[in-house]
Write an enzyme that holds these catalytic residues in place. Structure first.
Site, short mmCIF file in Angstrom:
data_model
loop_
_atom_site.label_atom_id
_atom_site.label_comp_id
_atom_site.label_asym_id
_atom_site.label_seq_id
_atom_site.Cartn_x
_atom_site.Cartn_y
_atom_site.Cartn_z
CE1 TYR A 276 -4.25 43.43 5.68
CE2 TYR A 276 -5.87 44.54 7.06
CZ TYR A 276 -4.94 44.58 6.06
OH TYR A 276 -4.67 45.76 5.43
CE LYS B 253 -17.24 62.65 33.62
NZ LYS B 253 -17.13 62.27 35.03
#
Ligand SMILES: *Cc1c(COP(=O)(O)O)cnc(C)c1O
Length: 367
Positions: free
Chosen positions: A259, A37
């Site tokens: 930043y 999965k």
């Protein structure tokens, strides 16, 4: 190929094969079902299933029906167990693609029965019982009546009864002992129905042989991580995530990086930029905390991680544009495991592998 991303996830097919063989060796006679999965825990569902099949696997597990259809369509043989859900309009696909549903309600049985009656065919189904996980499944006290009620569904054959453990990764856990008692009592079915019983995942494979029953559904360990986050010598991590340095710059002390100016150099500092950011799965919370491998050494991430770049402190090292940087896996003698990245993030290896796998292309599968 030309024009490829600098950011490449490679999955080592050989490692997947070796892990399967190693784990099947631990389980001995008990067959493993390979959980593929979540796109094979980020490793590529079909790629991984093919590798496990080559290693001798003939049982596979997925969450959703569409995954099972994709797996069968890719030519995977053997049992494909759909463990989570299917839509009311999709019952026919189990027959068409020879998939085995896990059911936990009479409504699901009715849908599948109606389809079987139309086709004049019988379908094997596995029943799920909740033994303490508090997730999917019939409640234990509903089991006996439900199984008796299956007599109303001549086109369904009960071929398995399963459950899932909440603490399989904890050796000696009390809740596992309790769950196994509930499972045994809810399911005195083996003689009655010939159904196989399965409750074990990777954790129980390592920690709870008493939970192995007739099949073990292994996931994380196949991909090379131990369910308890402890390195395990028999397992080889299959995923590697590498990129290339795109700029190297010398800065004086007192320079702000990225930043928000959250990192200010305190000495002459060499900064290498790599084109990996949070869009590539490098979670922004690793700003000023994460590490990456360059030149076979661990180097720290400086400043905020941007959308598709971040900065590494390579002061004192010989680093050039084009050099490889590794975010997951080994470089030289040094390795960065999914468990270590997970630890920095406050999560588990499962999530790191899923996210890295999902956000990056499987362009570089190897082996
Ligand atoms: C994912 C899953 C497994 C595998 O668990 P691991 O801890 O990865 O081995 C087993 N059973 C079910 C129902 C699952 O959803």
């Amino acid at each position: 190929m030309k024009g490829e991303s600098f950011n490449v996830i490679t999955v080592d097919r050989r490692a997947l094969i070796d892990n399967f063989r190693y784990l099947q060796g631990l389980a001995g006679e008990i067959p493993l079902l390979a959980m593929v999965k979540a796109d094979g825990y980020g490793h590529g569902m079909i790629f991984s299933a093919r590798a496990f099949a080559e290693a001798g696997c003939s049982r596979f597990g997925v969450a959703e029906l569409c995954e099972g259809v994709a797996l069968r369509s890719a030519g995977i043989d053997g049992l494909i167990l759909v463990t989570t859900c299917f839509g009311s309009e999709d019952a026919s696909l189990f027959y068409e693609f020879d998939l085995t549903p896990v059911i936990f309600s009479r409504a699901q049985a009715e849908l599948l029965e109606a389809e079987g009656a139309v086709r004049g065919r019988r379908l094997g189904v596995h029943l799920k019982v909740n033994t303490g996980m508090g997730r999917l499944g019939l409640q234990p006290q509903e089991m006996a009546a439900f199984v008796d009620g299956l007599a109303d569904f001549p086109h369904l054959a009960l071929t398995g009864v399963m459950s899932h453990l909440a603490e399989a990764d904890i050796p000696g856990s009390r809740s596992t002992a309790d769950a196994l008692t509930v499972f045994r009592e809810a399911v005195p079915l083996k003689e009655r129905c010939g159904a196989i019983l399965h409750i074990a995942s990777s954790g129980a494979l390592f920690n709870h042989p008493e939970a192995w029953y007739d099949m073990i559904r292994v996931g994380i360990a196949l991909y090379g991580s131990h369910p308890s986050s402890t390195p395990h010598s028999g397992l080889t991590p299959a995923m590697r995530f590498a990129t290339r340095v795109i700029q190297v710059t010398e800065y004086p002390a007192g320079t702000a990086i990225s930043y928000g100016r959250t990192f200010i150099t305190t000495r002459p500092t060499t900064i290498a930029v790599i084109p990996v950011g949070y869009e590539d799965g490098l979670h922004r919370s690793l700003s000023n905390r994460g590490v990456v491998l360059v030149g076979g050494r661990r180097v720290p991430i400086r400043g905020r991680i941007c959308m598709n770049m971040c900065m590494l402190d390579v002061t004192g090292m010989e680093v050039a544009v084009g050099d490889e940087a590794v975010l997951l896996g080994c470089q030289g003698e040094e390795c960065l495991s999914a468990d270590e990245v997970a630890e920095m993030l406050g999560t588990i290896s499962y999530e790191v592998l899923c996210i890295y796998g999902h956000v990056n292309r499987h362009a570089g599968e190897t082996g």
